[in-house]
Each structure stands twice: as structure tokens, then as C-alpha cells.
Design an enzyme around this catalytic site. Structure first.
Site, PDB file in Angstrom:
ATOM      1  N   ARG A  13      28.760  46.744  20.864  1.00 36.52           N
ATOM      2  CA  ARG A  13      27.948  45.652  21.421  1.00 36.52           C
ATOM      3  C   ARG A  13      28.858  44.758  22.239  1.00 36.52           C
ATOM      4  NH1 ARG A  13      26.906  40.392  19.861  1.00 36.52           N
ATOM      5  NH2 ARG A  13      24.828  39.558  20.349  1.00 36.52           N
ATOM      6  N   LYS A  56      25.456  35.456  17.576  1.00 35.65           N
ATOM      7  CA  LYS A  56      24.465  35.660  18.643  1.00 35.65           C
ATOM      8  C   LYS A  56      23.984  34.283  19.105  1.00 35.65           C
ATOM      9  CE  LYS A  56      20.004  38.102  19.302  1.00 35.65           C
ATOM     10  NZ  LYS A  56      20.268  38.791  20.565  1.00 35.65           N
ATOM     11  N   SER A  75      15.429  45.989  17.508  1.00 39.42           N
ATOM     12  CA  SER A  75      15.415  44.694  16.786  1.00 39.42           C
ATOM     13  C   SER A  75      13.978  44.202  16.706  1.00 39.42           C
ATOM     14  CB  SER A  75      16.202  43.632  17.560  1.00 39.42           C
ATOM     15  OG  SER A  75      17.469  44.100  17.897  1.00 39.42           O
TER      16      SER A  75
HETATM   17  C1  IFP Z   1      20.483  42.227  17.880  1.00 36.64           C
HETATM   18  C2  IFP Z   1      20.621  43.244  16.993  1.00 36.64           C
HETATM   19  C3  IFP Z   1      19.761  43.356  15.852  1.00 36.64           C
HETATM   20  N1  IFP Z   1      19.903  44.374  14.972  1.00 36.64           N
HETATM   21  C4  IFP Z   1      20.859  45.300  15.188  1.00 36.64           C
HETATM   22  C5  IFP Z   1      20.981  46.421  14.160  1.00 36.64           C
HETATM   23  F1  IFP Z   1      21.617  45.942  13.086  1.00 36.64           F
HETATM   24  F2  IFP Z   1      21.666  47.437  14.670  1.00 36.64           F
HETATM   25  F3  IFP Z   1      19.757  46.831  13.786  1.00 36.64           F
HETATM   26  N2  IFP Z   1      21.688  45.284  16.236  1.00 36.64           N
HETATM   27  C6  IFP Z   1      21.623  44.298  17.170  1.00 36.64           C
HETATM   28  N3  IFP Z   1      22.419  44.283  18.173  1.00 36.64           N
END
Ligand code: IFP
Ligand code: MG
Length: 219
Positions: free
Chosen positions: A46, A146, A117
Site C-alpha cells: 500500500r 489513514k 473495503s
Molecule cells: C483501506 C483498507 C481496508 N482494508 C484493507 C484490508 F485489510 F486489506 F482488508 N486494506 C486497506 N487498504
């Protein structure tokens, strides 16, 4: 190739490490090696936010991480960037509600793993209908990682999704660490995803091992 089974997907979601170059202070590749040694079951690249790599640098960095994950037989998932995932022949993609729609991404990636998500029952139902293999539910606890995270919901959404018959493999995300991980699994998640708990740990290896033990104790 066929779509991953629910059972295999649940296993992969146990301790799901998500990271980009700007989430750690130490050498990112060293952090990832320690996390893999510690027993993470899935990795998500990411590369996002302040100071994130772009273009060729991002591609090369992703490829390096992918080859390390391969050595540990841990699947490599790419966040957001579907083209990069295809170019690298990654094991899958994770998208959010503001990214390309899941059904379009499913068409592009064939049987690769697709994660979405979700923040409510409607988004969960839509993700399932559009071919998701797992859903990410959160933020469960407050997170600094985030910037545009939605409101913190604790484990209530995980609980209510399961109570509403949502059976798809599910991982919790947001402020999770070894101290609160069991609560997330007990609420009905198949595993936990973490960034800071491993990427900024004194010892990413020890912190991963702690998480793995905690999650395995409650499964
Ligand atoms: C914003 C996000 C929310 N959930 C997930 C995951 F944990 F992979 F499901 N990854 C992300 N980048
Ligand atoms: Mg996204």
C-alpha cells in the site's frame, strides 16, 4: 487458475500485514523480512500518502517486496493500483469504495484475489455480488495511518455483518495490535490486518509473533 476457496482465504487473513515505504522508519525490506519470519499470512503493498513512491521507483520497490514474499510463500496483494498488480502478476488486489468498481476489477484480474473495503451492510452485499473474495471492515479502533479514515466503529460492524448473514471471509482493520486483536477475531473476523503495530515496532519480528500467537489462540 480458479478462484480461491473461502477456507483458504480465511487462513490467509489471519495476520495480514499492510505496508508502504512511508509507514516505517527502519529499512522497509528489513521490516518485511522480519514480519515474514514472524509469520504473517498475507501481505498488502500500500504505497500511498505523504512521501509515497511513484512511477518506476514504486514498480521496482513492489517487485522487490513481491520476490521476498515469494520466498516465504506468502501471497502479495497490491492496494488500489490494478495496473501495477497485473504488470507484476501479483496474487491479488485490494480496492476501496472510491476506487474502480469491484466488478470492473474482477473482469481485469480474472481469478486473482480481490479484497474490498466496506463500511456498512449495503457495501458488503455489493462487494459480494461483484465478486470479492474477502472484505476489509474498519476502522475498528482509532488509527493515525489513514488520514481520511471513516469513523471508528469498534467491533460492532463485524458483529452486525455476521448477524445479518454475511459469511464472506472478513478481516478487521484500523488501530489493531496484539492487545486488542482477540476482540476483533471473537467478534467474527477471520483475522486482523495491521500496519503500525508491525511497521513501527521496536522489533517487527517479535510484534508479528505476538500477533500470530494471539490470533491463533482465539481461532
Ligand atoms: C483501506 C483498507 C481496508 N482494508 C484493507 C484490508 F485489510 F486489506 F482488508 N486494506 C486497506 N487498504
Ligand atoms: Mg483505495
Amino acid at each position: 487458475m480458479v478462484r480461491i476457496s473461502n477456507e483458504k482465504m480465511r487462513e490467509l487473513l489471519r495476520v495480514y500485514f499492510i505496508m508502504g515505504s512511508n509507514n516505517c522508519k527502519k529499512d522497509p525490506l528489513e521490516v518485511i523480512r522480519e514480519a515474514l519470519e514472524g509469520g504473517i499470512t498475507l501481505f498488502q503493498f500500500r504505497e500511498k500518502g505523504k512521501g509515497a513512491l511513484t512511477g518506476e521507483k514504486k514498480h521496482v520497490f513492489a517487485k522487490e517486496i513481491q520476490s521476498i514474499c515469494k520466498k516465504y510463500n506468502v501471497p502479495f496483494i497490491v492496494n488500489d493500483d490494478v495496473d501495477l498488480a497485473i504488470a507484476l502478476d501479483a496474487d491479488g488486489v485490494h480496492i476501496g469504495q472510491e476506487d474502480e468498481s469491484a466488478d470492473r476489477v474482477r473482469e481485469k484480474i480474472g481469478d486473482k484475489i480481490l479484497g474490498v473495503s466496506v463500511h456498512n451492510l449495503e457495501e458488503a452485499r455489493k462487494a459480494i455480488a461483484q465478486g470479492a473474495d474477502y472484505i476489509g471492515v474498519g476502522p475498528v479502533f482509532p488509527t493515525k495511518t489513514k488520514e481520511d479514515a471513516k469513523e471508528v466503529q469498534g467491533t460492532s460492524l463485524i458483529l452486525s455483518l455476521r448477524q445479518n448473514g454475511i459469511q464472506i471471509p472478513m478481516v478487521g482493520i484500523g488501530g489493531i495490535n496484539a492487545e486488542n486483536a482477540s476482540e476483533v477475531v471473537k467478534a467474527g473476523a477471520d483475522g486482523v490486518s495491521v500496519i503500525t503495530a508491525i511497521s513501527l515496532a521496536e522489533s517487527p519480528f517479535e510484534s508479528t509473533k505476538q500477533l500470530v500467537m494471539t490470533v491463533n489462540e482465539c481461532l
